[in-house]
Design a protein around this motif. Structure first.
Motif, PDB file in Angstrom:
ATOM      1  N   VAL A 571      10.733  17.654 -10.590  1.00 33.17           N
ATOM      2  CA  VAL A 571       9.613  18.118  -9.774  1.00 33.17           C
ATOM      3  C   VAL A 571       9.811  17.547  -8.374  1.00 33.17           C
ATOM      4  CG1 VAL A 571       7.086  18.145  -9.569  1.00 33.17           C
ATOM      5  CG2 VAL A 571       8.163  18.038 -11.827  1.00 33.17           C
ATOM      6  N   HIS A 572       9.510  18.332  -7.360  1.00 32.31           N
ATOM      7  CA  HIS A 572       9.548  17.831  -5.984  1.00 32.31           C
ATOM      8  C   HIS A 572       8.163  17.922  -5.365  1.00 32.31           C
ATOM      9  CE1 HIS A 572      13.903  17.624  -5.972  1.00 32.31           C
ATOM     10  NE2 HIS A 572      13.952  18.864  -6.427  1.00 32.31           N
ATOM     11  N   GLY A 573       7.942  17.060  -4.424  1.00 36.10           N
ATOM     12  CA  GLY A 573       6.721  17.146  -3.649  1.00 36.10           C
ATOM     13  C   GLY A 573       7.051  17.594  -2.238  1.00 36.10           C
ATOM     14  N   TYR A 606       8.083  14.690   3.581  1.00 33.59           N
ATOM     15  CA  TYR A 606       8.801  13.936   2.544  1.00 33.59           C
ATOM     16  C   TYR A 606       8.421  14.390   1.149  1.00 33.59           C
ATOM     17  CZ  TYR A 606       4.858  10.862   1.303  1.00 33.59           C
ATOM     18  OH  TYR A 606       3.673  10.362   0.852  1.00 33.59           O
ATOM     19  N   CYS A 607       9.254  13.947   0.201  1.00 35.34           N
ATOM     20  CA  CYS A 607       9.071  14.330  -1.202  1.00 35.34           C
ATOM     21  C   CYS A 607       8.305  13.227  -1.920  1.00 35.34           C
ATOM     22  CB  CYS A 607      10.442  14.552  -1.841  1.00 35.34           C
ATOM     23  SG  CYS A 607      10.384  14.887  -3.605  1.00 35.34           S
ATOM     24  N   THR A 608       7.266  13.634  -2.668  1.00 38.64           N
ATOM     25  CA  THR A 608       6.415  12.632  -3.329  1.00 38.64           C
ATOM     26  C   THR A 608       6.885  12.266  -4.735  1.00 38.64           C
ATOM     27  OG1 THR A 608       5.021  14.486  -3.969  1.00 38.64           O
ATOM     28  CG2 THR A 608       4.276  13.158  -2.100  1.00 38.64           C
ATOM     29  N   TYR A 609       7.610  13.157  -5.378  1.00 42.04           N
ATOM     30  CA  TYR A 609       8.091  12.862  -6.747  1.00 42.04           C
ATOM     31  C   TYR A 609       9.468  12.210  -6.648  1.00 42.04           C
ATOM     32  CZ  TYR A 609       4.540  15.231  -9.571  1.00 42.04           C
ATOM     33  OH  TYR A 609       3.377  15.588 -10.216  1.00 42.04           O
ATOM     34  N   PHE A 610       9.667  11.069  -7.297  1.00 42.80           N
ATOM     35  CA  PHE A 610      10.964  10.391  -7.220  1.00 42.80           C
ATOM     36  C   PHE A 610      11.968  11.200  -8.031  1.00 42.80           C
ATOM     37  CE2 PHE A 610      14.287   7.487  -7.016  1.00 42.80           C
ATOM     38  CZ  PHE A 610      13.976   6.468  -6.125  1.00 42.80           C
ATOM     39  N   CYS A 611      12.850  11.948  -7.328  1.00 41.87           N
ATOM     40  CA  CYS A 611      13.614  12.999  -7.984  1.00 41.87           C
ATOM     41  C   CYS A 611      15.095  12.706  -8.110  1.00 41.87           C
ATOM     42  CB  CYS A 611      13.411  14.303  -7.229  1.00 41.87           C
ATOM     43  SG  CYS A 611      13.727  14.136  -5.460  1.00 41.87           S
ATOM     44  N   SER A 612      15.634  11.824  -7.292  1.00 37.56           N
ATOM     45  CA  SER A 612      17.064  11.518  -7.369  1.00 37.56           C
ATOM     46  C   SER A 612      17.291  10.239  -6.588  1.00 37.56           C
ATOM     47  CB  SER A 612      17.913  12.629  -6.750  1.00 37.56           C
ATOM     48  OG  SER A 612      17.853  12.540  -5.327  1.00 37.56           O
ATOM     49  N   LEU A 614      18.680  10.059  -3.948  1.00 38.64           N
ATOM     50  CA  LEU A 614      18.466  10.350  -2.514  1.00 38.64           C
ATOM     51  C   LEU A 614      17.039  10.842  -2.250  1.00 38.64           C
ATOM     52  CD1 LEU A 614      21.890  11.986  -1.596  1.00 38.64           C
ATOM     53  CD2 LEU A 614      20.995   9.786  -0.787  1.00 38.64           C
ATOM     54  N   HIS A 615      16.140  10.496  -3.173  1.00 40.67           N
ATOM     55  CA  HIS A 615      14.740  10.913  -3.027  1.00 40.67           C
ATOM     56  C   HIS A 615      14.150  10.467  -1.685  1.00 40.67           C
ATOM     57  CE1 HIS A 615      10.382  10.839  -3.708  1.00 40.67           C
ATOM     58  NE2 HIS A 615      10.406   9.535  -3.515  1.00 40.67           N
ATOM     59  N   LEU A 616      14.438   9.226  -1.309  1.00 38.23           N
ATOM     60  CA  LEU A 616      13.844   8.734  -0.059  1.00 38.23           C
ATOM     61  C   LEU A 616      14.405   9.449   1.164  1.00 38.23           C
ATOM     62  CD1 LEU A 616      13.718   4.938  -0.903  1.00 38.23           C
ATOM     63  CD2 LEU A 616      11.818   6.540  -0.841  1.00 38.23           C
ATOM     64  N   GLU A 617      15.655   9.890   1.025  1.00 39.23           N
ATOM     65  CA  GLU A 617      16.285  10.590   2.140  1.00 39.23           C
ATOM     66  C   GLU A 617      15.941  12.078   2.165  1.00 39.23           C
ATOM     67  OE1 GLU A 617      17.706   8.473   0.086  1.00 39.23           O
ATOM     68  OE2 GLU A 617      18.725   6.931   1.254  1.00 39.23           O
ATOM     69  N   MET A 618      15.255  12.542   1.152  1.00 37.83           N
ATOM     70  CA  MET A 618      14.906  13.961   1.059  1.00 37.83           C
ATOM     71  C   MET A 618      13.780  14.238   2.044  1.00 37.83           C
ATOM     72  SD  MET A 618      13.815  16.109  -2.326  1.00 37.83           S
ATOM     73  CE  MET A 618      13.131  17.753  -2.130  1.00 37.83           C
ATOM     74  N   ARG A 619      14.177  14.698   3.241  1.00 32.00           N
ATOM     75  CA  ARG A 619      13.174  14.780   4.309  1.00 32.00           C
ATOM     76  C   ARG A 619      13.415  15.994   5.213  1.00 32.00           C
ATOM     77  NH1 ARG A 619      12.687   9.004   5.065  1.00 32.00           N
ATOM     78  NH2 ARG A 619      12.672   9.135   7.319  1.00 32.00           N
TER      79      ARG A 619
HETATM   80 CU1  CUA Z   1      12.499  15.568  -4.355  1.00 26.57          CU
HETATM   81 CU2  CUA Z   1      11.889  13.341  -4.428  1.00 26.57          CU
END
Ligand code: CUA
Ligand code: CUK
Length: 627
Positions: A571-573, A606-612, A614-619
């Motif tokens: 899931v992504h936010g 930014y993405c709220t669901y911790f998805c990978s 590179l979640h923090l870099e998902m911007r």
């Molecule tokens: Cu997509 Cu975190």
């Protein structure tokens, strides 16, 4: 307001075989009516954790294994539905219904926001009675319907996605309390208005309470249209359907039609109502109604011509004062009406509803079960279980014995178990369908008092798991208390289905929503006019389809985003700081959000669901240029 009345002066007599003295005895300990009203004096129970050494299956589900049943709990004035595994009682998820909720982005994206706005735009609701859709008397796993007591609404939860997909604000109704589906085939959804109001409630008759009415509503489960309503005398409360699609039973209080507690409890009796649904539908089809706010309203009051003669559309069945609920047995033979102020359960023989000359004759049994009976549930072996609010107990009794016994008899009682404390609803597995399993029961106790670490002055409720699979000749009739579970306020009811009956999707099917599916190639910015911009972005690990986009200060932005992944549980936010934007995107789902970009600057999406990793870099960046 005035204090609760003295029990001595206002307690009604309690009907066949039950004396005022029975309640007065309780009054000494807990204050009778005052105890119900104010929950005073709850210290009359000694905890007994486990009463016998019977074989109880393990309720602890080992790591990695699944529960056998789904449990769907109403959230009360939290407005949601909670999903638990049974028997572990682990909370699996929550489904926001009448409440806005940020984890699932409910009430944040345009689809759910528009639904909530069209349903009255309230910020909360009070969900009490979740009802699972049925086919042939069995839960079919399609929908849950649930009431909103606070605002007179009914919602539908789609069990493919575990998401609320419809909410109806029912006309001519202020408060919906009872809510159930028609059994065996979900032909209608029924909703009882609890608060009597003028009809319509538009300023007329405000000072003439005798003109206020209570209304029974029927909805179409697919369109969620309100099909018709029936206006009745007295005040409706909780509702359950028979198993043949004909009769719907409503508990009912305040037959006096009073507006203050003393007036509401003046008389000895109330009338439980039985609605003959096909007969009402025939009247509607024949045009025998008055239309109010676009809804056909049929006259079901005692004086109505439709209630003259041998086939009344509403049967008024006299019961002891202020019954609380009605629950129909899994075989469809009886409707149990728990007495609340009377220590009895009145057993209505459903077959007799069509034939009895005197409606009172439909009551074929009235066991004396204990103090403050509120709700009844069932196993697969002919036993009923009733919650006793004042006694803080669950009582097990034999249904056929209660029919054969004298009214007011305690003979049918098989055992009682202490619960902690003050149970409201109790529910056993699949007891609302024709397939009760007779193994687990949960008592939804309103107070937990000393059972958990203290957490400040608002306490959790206590849902207690009880095993009912062993019939034993002991104090509890074989019931065993196996676990306590603290619960966030305040569930009222729950319903449990075998796991095989529920088939949730793991990803969305884009056919099931109207928004445009946005692939990576579709990602783009489109200016519609001087002040309106549409932005389309795909979403996947670990990037948005647009690394940035630019709008002008003051633009209204409609952002459409699709999670293009097909992998389960990814899931992504999509959150935009300082713009109140928060989308939650399950795999293959698309959501839209509309907002105004009213402050120039750079905003990091930014993405709220911790998805990978590179979640923090998902911007991505939203750049708002000054106008
Ligand atoms: Cu997509 Cu975190
Ligand atoms: S009601 Cu709350 S304990 Cu709304 Cu079903 Cu009985």
């Amino acid at each position: 307001g005035p204090d609760a009345p003295e029990a001595e002066s206002t307690l009604p007599s309690l009907g066949d075989g039950v004396t005022r003295r029975d309640v007065m005895k309780a009054g000494a300990a807990v204050g009778a009516v005052g105890g119900l009203a104010g929950c005073a004096g709850l210290g009359n129970n000694t905890a007994t954790e486990s009463n016998s050494g019977g074989d109880v299956p393990d309720h602890k589900v080992p790591p990695g294994e699944h529960d056998e049943y789904y449990g769907f709990w109403s959230g009360g004035h939290a407005g949601d539905i909670r999903v638990y595994g049974i028997p572990s009682m682990r909370q699996l998820t929550r489904i926001p219904v009448f409440n806005r909720e940020s984890a699932k982005g409910y009430g944040h994206d345009d689809r759910t926001t528009e639904m909530l706005e069209e349903a009255g735009d309230y910020t909360w609701g009070d969900s009490h009675h979740p009802s699972l859709s049925e086919t042939d008397g069995k839960y079919d796993g399609e929908y849950i319907f649930v009431n909103d007591k606070a605002n007179g609404r009914v919602a539908r939860v789609n069990l493919t996605y575990f998401e609320t997909d419809a909410i109806v604000d029912i006309p001519n109704v202020q408060s919906v309390h009872g809510c159930c589906i028609q059994s065996p085939d979900t032909g209608y959804v029924f909703a009882n208005s609890e608060f009597r109001t003028p009809m319509p409630n538009d300023g007329r008759d405000v000072n003439e309470p005798e003109e206020y009415v209570s209304v029974f509503s029927a909805l179409d489960p697919e369109s969620m249209d309100v099909l018709w309503q029936v206006e009745v005398d007295g005040q409706l409360d909780i509702v359950d359907s028979d198993k043949d699609g004909r009769w719907v039973l409503s508990s009912s209080y305040n037959d006096e039609e009073g507006v203050e507690v003393e007036e509401m409890t003046k008389d000895d009796r109330d009338d439980v109502k039985a609605f003959d649904v096909p007969a009402i539908q025939e009247l509607v089809d024949a045009g025998e109604y008055e239309e109010v706010n676009g809804v056909p309203v049929v006259d079901g009051t005692k004086e109505s011509p439709h209630n003259e003669g041998d086939d009344p559309i509403v049967r008024y069945i006299p019961t002891p004062k202020s019954p609380h609920c009605v629950e129909v047995t899994p075989d469809g033979k009886y409707g149990m009406v728990a007495g609340k102020l009377s220590p009895t359960v009145s057993i209505i023989d459903i077959e007799k509803l069509a034939t009895a000359d005197d409606p009172a004759d439909t009551i074929v049994g009235q066991p004396k079960v204990g103090l403050g009976p509120l709700h009844t549930t069932y196993d697969d072996r002919g036993h009923a279980y009733t919650s006793l609010f004042i006694d803080s107990q669950v009582v097990k009794w034999d249904i056929e014995e209660a029919v054969n016994a004298e009214k007011g008899s305690e003979e049918p009682i098989l055992g009682k178990i202490d619960v902690h404390y003050n149970p409201g609803h109790i529910q056993a597995v699949q007891a609302m369908s024709t397939e009760p399993e007779g193994n687990w029961l949960v008592a939804l106790n309103k107070l937990s008092k000393d059972r958990f670490l203290p957490v400040g002055p608002i306490y959790p409720d206590n849902d207690q798991l009880i095993y009912i699979g062993n019939d034993k000749d002991d104090e509890t009739g074989g019931m065993e208390l196996v676990a306590d579970h603290p619960v966030y306020p305040e569930p009222h009811d729950a319903i449990f289905a075998h796991k095989d009956k529920i088939e949730p999707a793991t990803t969305w099917d884009p056919e099931d929503y109207d928004e445009e599916f946005v692939s990576e190639e579709d990602s783009r910015v489109e200016r519609v006019d001087d002040s309106t911009v549409e932005v389309y972005a795909s979403v996947k690990r670990s990037e948005y389809g647009l690394r940035d986009f630019t709008v002008q200060e003051g633009d209204e932005v409609t952002l459409t985003a699709t999670n293009i992944e097909g992998t389960q549980d990814i899931v992504h936010g999509l959150a935009i700081p300082e713009h109140d934007v928060n989308l939650a995107l399950a795999p293959q789902d698309t959501r839209q959000v509309t907002f105004t970009a009213d402050e120039p600057g750079v905003y990091w999406i930014y993405c709220t669901y911790f998805c990978s990793a590179l979640h923090l870099e998902m911007r991505s960046r939203m750049i708002v240029e000054p106008s």
